[in-house]
Design an enzyme around this catalytic site. Structure first.
Site, PDB file in Angstrom:
ATOM      1  N   GLU A  36     102.014  -7.257 -54.121  1.00 10.78           N
ATOM      2  CA  GLU A  36     101.328  -7.422 -52.843  1.00 10.78           C
ATOM      3  C   GLU A  36     100.616  -6.162 -52.377  1.00 10.78           C
ATOM      4  O   GLU A  36      99.672  -6.215 -51.600  1.00 10.78           O
ATOM      5  CB  GLU A  36     102.339  -7.844 -51.782  1.00 10.78           C
TER       6      GLU A  36
HETATM    7  N1  MCN Z   1     105.073  -4.967 -62.353  1.00 12.71           N
HETATM    8  C1  MCN Z   1     104.945  -4.001 -63.325  1.00 12.71           C
HETATM    9  N2  MCN Z   1     105.292  -2.717 -63.038  1.00 12.71           N
HETATM   10  C2  MCN Z   1     105.717  -2.355 -61.817  1.00 12.71           C
HETATM   11  C3  MCN Z   1     105.825  -3.331 -60.809  1.00 12.71           C
HETATM   12  C4  MCN Z   1     105.518  -4.645 -61.123  1.00 12.71           C
HETATM   13  O1  MCN Z   1     104.508  -4.304 -64.426  1.00 12.71           O
HETATM   14  N3  MCN Z   1     106.043  -1.107 -61.551  1.00 12.71           N
HETATM   15  C5  MCN Z   1     104.690  -6.364 -62.645  1.00 12.71           C
HETATM   16  C6  MCN Z   1     105.850  -7.336 -62.689  1.00 12.71           C
HETATM   17  O2  MCN Z   1     106.370  -7.490 -63.974  1.00 12.71           O
HETATM   18  C7  MCN Z   1     105.224  -8.622 -62.170  1.00 12.71           C
HETATM   19  C8  MCN Z   1     104.124  -8.151 -61.253  1.00 12.71           C
HETATM   20  O3  MCN Z   1     103.873  -6.789 -61.596  1.00 12.71           O
HETATM   21  O4  MCN Z   1     104.678  -9.370 -63.206  1.00 12.71           O
HETATM   22  C9  MCN Z   1     104.522  -8.243 -59.785  1.00 12.71           C
HETATM   23  O5  MCN Z   1     105.815  -7.767 -59.654  1.00 12.71           O
HETATM   24  P1  MCN Z   1     106.509  -7.574 -58.241  1.00 12.71           P
HETATM   25  O6  MCN Z   1     105.704  -6.645 -57.430  1.00 12.71           O
HETATM   26  O7  MCN Z   1     107.930  -7.267 -58.452  1.00 12.71           O
HETATM   27  O8  MCN Z   1     106.310  -9.018 -57.528  1.00 12.71           O
HETATM   28  P2  MCN Z   1     107.124 -10.393 -57.667  1.00 12.71           P
HETATM   29  O9  MCN Z   1     107.072 -10.807 -59.076  1.00 12.71           O
HETATM   30  O10 MCN Z   1     108.389 -10.375 -56.939  1.00 12.71           O
HETATM   31  O11 MCN Z   1     106.253 -11.349 -56.660  1.00 12.71           O
HETATM   32  C10 MCN Z   1     104.996 -11.687 -56.811  1.00 12.71           C
HETATM   33  C11 MCN Z   1     104.037 -10.984 -55.872  1.00 12.71           C
HETATM   34  C12 MCN Z   1     103.849 -11.702 -54.622  1.00 12.71           C
HETATM   35  S1  MCN Z   1     105.097 -11.650 -53.497  1.00 12.71           S
HETATM   36  C13 MCN Z   1     102.728 -12.481 -54.403  1.00 12.71           C
HETATM   37  S2  MCN Z   1     102.506 -13.344 -52.944  1.00 12.71           S
HETATM   38  C14 MCN Z   1     101.763 -12.599 -55.419  1.00 12.71           C
HETATM   39  C15 MCN Z   1     101.758 -11.539 -56.406  1.00 12.71           C
HETATM   40  O12 MCN Z   1     102.841 -10.895 -56.647  1.00 12.71           O
HETATM   41  N4  MCN Z   1     101.158 -13.754 -55.692  1.00 12.71           N
HETATM   42  C16 MCN Z   1     100.361 -13.840 -56.798  1.00 12.71           C
HETATM   43  N5  MCN Z   1     100.820 -11.558 -57.340  1.00 12.71           N
HETATM   44  C17 MCN Z   1     100.153 -12.698 -57.628  1.00 12.71           C
HETATM   45  N6  MCN Z   1      99.362 -12.794 -58.708  1.00 12.71           N
HETATM   46  C18 MCN Z   1      98.811 -13.977 -59.023  1.00 12.71           C
HETATM   47  N7  MCN Z   1      98.029 -14.036 -60.091  1.00 12.71           N
HETATM   48  N8  MCN Z   1      99.028 -15.088 -58.306  1.00 12.71           N
HETATM   49  C19 MCN Z   1      99.773 -15.060 -57.201  1.00 12.71           C
HETATM   50  O13 MCN Z   1      99.992 -16.154 -56.515  1.00 12.71           O
END
Ligand code: MCN
Ligand code: FES
Ligand code: FES
Length: 911
Positions: A870
């Site tokens: 986000e």
């Molecule tokens: N990630 C990473 N390295 C990090 C942090 C995260 O590679 N240091 C990667 C994770 O493996 C994950 C992605 O980034 O694939 C997002 O991780 P994270 O920030 O932990 O978020 P969540 O998976 O808990 O939640 C998804 C988040 C939210 S809350 C929304 S809303 C959202 C989003 O991410 N909606 C999306 N991204 C989106 N992307 C797409 N394409 N579609 C949505 O609906």
């Protein structure tokens, strides 16, 4: 009926069709080629693109009577297969082109038609093509898609091979920290990935189709509901009303703080006494076909007494407004922030004090896959609900009592989702399909069209903020006062949590010792507020980073350097009095400064009297996880073939939950020397997987990542022999050692709870930091703003997958541009399609997006990760409005900055 002889994917195919049948329906339903997706259904998104006689056509708007006999049609299935990929498909995977993947088949088919004509397109040619063919994507920001097309063209021209294009495993065999391709990409780019509507076509005969009877007014008392005529209509099995619901008929809205004035039970599954917003579901018709269900829904008579509709926060919060939910005040939650000294005397003595009001609009999520779900009574008598839910366990808890099924008889499964961006943190259709399956005893299927998606799912809550900021003439921030009123629409769900986010973000990022603020959340009769990527941050930063810009001007300081002077440094605290987890902003700004200066120079050089150019700056901060306490679980199991299966409910919106899970498990299990394909993923089924929590709050990489690593550790410990080697499956079984382990993680030991009186607490395990420098051009004759370039500097901790994280940023740029310039859901009769809601197409998003990272390892994240999903959407819109000001002197304080609004402000300026 028409008989058409077609050539579909090189195969002669005969179809018998209605003249008015849509080509998309024939392809999907008659030919069962479900790789072609239907998003908008009205020619605006290109998800349904196919090639017909060498031309790209949007099959959702093409009637069969206009399809020439003998037409050659190519769908995604004819472009390439998982076994034999087309270069475009591989390039899509390598460049992270398929996030949710819902748009991917349409884009790839469209790109094939381009490359068939022009094997050497420029980036501009590709962008022109996607614009012309209305290929829309909500996830990727388009730039990776242009990269994919140009790379595929290189393969087709023989300049590189498929092997050279493909991802290469590093020599150490690591997946974590690389740009490894997400596991679901192959199915997404080949059209073999089944989303909800595709699964709907595979449900058994006898499945009932659901049509909703929805409110046509925004606020009313219900006097009576007459279903008698509808029940007699052909094909109708049952008309379900609130009377058929065995439970409480309420969805629990997850009250987060006890001083919330409501009880959290304000949202009915089917309206009984009142209508609270336009589109509210009043009855469900279940029939053999969707056409029959819709026809019968028209016959349900709802007698109402219309009430005054409060369509914005101020109207609803007014003293004379009647209570929307009788017994609960419209302003149902308030939270003060009291930090540091009393601000009143500080303001009196400050050298400069400014007071301004800002507004951020009701942003629609504009996902391409409309909401879809189905339910059936499954094995062991479980009511099984399959949907786009990104909060499987939480939704079970929210709906169980309402539908009248004990939690242990409820199973939720997530289908592949064509993105949610948070709207699916609310149970939109889960309870509806649940009650219909119970009432009919049959499998039931419910699919919204884009109109329903837009008018009847949650939205970003709009907010008004009045801020007063005091500073010394040398630019130190002395104190902030604010009053913030947010419109949570018809239902309270998560509204108190959203309200508190504003207390966390307004005033954040800078040394600001003294704050007096109040945030308030109110019911209105507009669309209910749901989570939207960066939950609460875009509203807060619209206020906060706008007034910071205005303060820089009032002080006569450069907006970049004014910010730099005040940025968080060790010793500073957040607005809620917490200590930030790290202090990366100074370094991020140091890296950004040359970009900022170059941008200023470019704009100075290229500025014209009719097209003014300018540069804007802003920061954005987001947090990881639920307020105060958060937990996650995951499990791993050693399989008979010595592979390992990971079990979790890290729901995938499209962000890459599969990738995060694989990368963490692969890294944590490194001693076993497993190849990535030896790690299997079993995700998002409450009957099989433990509760990892919702995929919201950018929490999963950190929290579920830790839980996966913990489970892996436990498995490794069990497998380790005294010699240091690891037991095989057979040895484990022979020695009677457990094969499956559950790992967990909790933030409870270091997060603190919110103080009701002061808003002070330490709620988050980690934070996410971004800063933006944006260049825009404003056409002073039309008021249209074009974003020319955006540079984003971020710190999300150690990066788990670079391709994913880059993709998250690119996608957020597109949504930030939409938020700043065009997107809105205000007029419920006008804002009813993607275009009417201001969806940004490729020409609205620059091809010049630069990403800068610092990777400060976070104390609590596995290998130092924080979250990311986000964060990049917390502040880009403010850098755009600040750039508009820099370009032409017009300060837009109410979003979106549409051409009309900018033009009017320009006219007022010259008066
Ligand atoms: N990630 C990473 N390295 C990090 C942090 C995260 O590679 N240091 C990667 C994770 O493996 C994950 C992605 O980034 O694939 C997002 O991780 P994270 O920030 O932990 O978020 P969540 O998976 O808990 O939640 C998804 C988040 C939210 S809350 C929304 S809303 C959202 C989003 O991410 N909606 C999306 N991204 C989106 N992307 C797409 N394409 N579609 C949505 O609906
Ligand atoms: Fe056909 Fe959107 S253009 S589904
Ligand atoms: Fe394009 Fe999700 S990947 S809409």
């Amino acid at each position: 009926m028409l008989r058409k002889e077609l050539m579909v994917n090189g195969q002669p195919t005969t179809v018998i069709v209605e003249p008015d049948a849509k080509l998309s329906d024939v392809i999907r339903k008659q030919l069962r080629l479900t790789g072609t997706k239907v998003g908008c259904g009205n020619g605006q998104c290109g998800a349904c693109s196919v090639i017909m006689n060498k031309k790209v056509v949007r099959s959702c708007t093409l009637k069969m009577k206009h399809v020439p006999d003998g037409a050659e049609i190519t769908t995604i299935e004819g472009v390439g297969t998982p076994e034999k990929l087309h270069p475009l498909q591989l390039a899509w995977m390598v460049h992270g082109g398929a996030q949710c993947g819902f748009c991917s088949p349409g884009f790839i088919v469209s790109s094939k038609a381009l490359l068939d004509q022009n094997i050497n397109p420029t980036r501009q040619d590709v962008r022109d093509w996607f614009q012309k063919h209305r290929n829309a994507c909500r996830c990727t920001g388009y730039l990776p898609l242009v990269n994919a097309v140009t790379d595929a063209a290189r393969v087709l021209r023989g300049e590189i091979t498929m092997e050279e294009l493909d991802f290469k495993m590093p020599e150490d065999g690591r997946v974590f920290g690389t740009s490894y391709i997400r596991p679901s990409a192959l199915a997404k780019v080949t059209g073999t990935c089944d989303y909800g509507a595709d699964l709907g076509l595979k449900l058994p005969e006898g499945t009932l189709h659901m049509a909703l009877v929805q409110a046509k007014v925004s606020h009313a008392n219900i006097i009576s509901i007459d279903t008698s005529e509808a029940e007699k209509m052909p094909g109708v099995a049952k008309v379900v009303t609130h009377k058929d619901i065995k439970g409480t008929n309420r969805i629990f809205g997850l009250l987060c703080f006890p001083w919330n004035k409501g009880d959290g039970y304000d949202r009915p599954i089917l309206c009984d006494k009142k209508i609270f917003q336009y589109g509210d579901a009043i009855a469900i018709v279940c029939a053999d076909t969707i056409e029959q269900a819709k026809a019968a829904a028209e016959k349900v008579k709802v007698e109402i007494e219309e009430l005054p509709a409060y369509m914005n926060a101020r109207e609803a919060a007014a003293e004379d407004a009647i209570e929307i939910h009788p017994g609960t005040p419209n302003v149902f939650f308030e939270q003060p922030t009291v930090k540091g000294e009393d601000t009143k005397p500080l303001m009196e003595n400050a050298d400069v004090v400014i007071e301004r009001e800002y507004y951020l609009q009701r942003q629609p999520h504009l996902v391409l896959e409309p909401d879809v779900g189905f339910a059936y009574i499954g094995e062991d008598d479980m009511l099984t609900i399959q949907s786009k839910s990104i909060a499987l366990y939480m939704h079970s808890f929210m709906i169980a009592d309402g539908i009248g099924v004990p939690l242990n008889k409820l199973r939720l499964i997530q289908n592949y989702a064509g993105a949610t961006f948070g709207y699916k943190l609310s149970p939109t259709n889960e309870a509806l399909v649940g009650v219909a399956a119970i009432a009919t005893g049959k499998p039931v299927f419910l699919q919204y069209d884009m109109y329903q998606q837009i008018t009847y799912t949650g939205k970003r809550s709009p907010a008004f903020g009045t801020l007063k900021l005091g500073a010394s003439k040398t630019g130190e921030l002395l104190g902030l006062e604010y009053d913030y009123l947010q419109d949570h629409g018809a239902y309270s769900e998560l509204g108190d949590a959203l309200c508190v986010r504003a207390n966390s973000f307004i005033g954040s990022g800078y040394k600001l010792p003294n704050i007096r603020g109040i945030t308030r959340e109110t019911f209105t009769n507009h669309a209910f507020g749901s989570a939207f990527r960066a939950f609460g941050a875009p509203q807060s930063f619209m206020c906060w980073e706008s007034i910071m810009d205005e303060m820089a001007e009032a002080l006569g300081m450069d907006p970049f350097e004014f910010r730099y002077k005040n940025l968080y440094r060790p010793g500073d605290t957040t607005p809620t009095g917490a200590t930030p987890d790290c202090f990366p902003f100074v370094e991020l700004f140091d890296k950004l400064r040359p970009e900022y200066q170059a941008a200023l120079e470019r704009c100075r050089k290229d500025d014209r009297t009719d097209k003014k150019r300018g540069v804007g700056v802003s920061i954005g901060i987001y947090s990881v996880g639920n307020d105060s306490s958060d937990t996650s679980e995951a499990a791993v199991e050693l399989n008979e073939d010595n592979t390992v299966t990971v079990f979790n409910t890290w729901e995938d919106h499209g962000q890459g939950a599969d990738m995060g899970t694989l990368a963490v498990a692969h890294e944590a299990l490194r001693p076993l020397k497993l190849k990535p394909e030896q790690i299997r993923l079993c995700m998002n089924d409450t009957a099989k997987c433990p509760d990892s929590g919702a995929a919201g709050g950018s929490r999963s990489q950190l929290l579920t990542g830790n839980a996966i690593a913990d489970a892996c550790d436990k498995l490794l410990k069990a497998m380790r022999k005294e010699t240091g080697e690891y037991r095989t499956y057979t040895e484990m079984v022979e020695e009677g050692i457990l094969l499956k382990y559950t790992g967990s993680y909790a933030t409870t030991s270091f997060c603190t709870t919110l103080d009701e009186k002061t808003g002070q607490f330490s709620p988050y395990v980690a934070y996410l930091y971004s800063a933006y420098v944006t260049e825009v051009e404003v056409d002073v004759n039309t008021g249209k703003t074009t974003v020319l370039k955006m540079t984003i500097a971020s710190d999300f901790g150690t990066i788990c997958n670079k391709l994913v994280v880059d993709g998250q940023i690119y996608g957020a740029v597109q949504q930030g541009i939409g938020l700043a310039l065009s997107e809105d859901f205000e007029d419920i009769h006008k804002h009813i399609s993607l275009i009417a809601c201001g969806f940004p197409y490729i020409k609205d998003v620059p091809d010049d997006i630069q990403i800068i990272y610092t990777e400060t390892p976070r104390e609590h994240g596995y290998k130092g990760v924080s979250g990311c999903g986000e964060a990049p959407l917390a502040g880009p819109h403010v850098s755009i409005v600040n750039a508009i000001y820099n370009a032409c002197g017009v300060r837009i304080r109410h979003l979106p900055a549409t051409p009309e609004k900018v033009l009017e402000a320009l006219k007022n300026q010259s008066k």
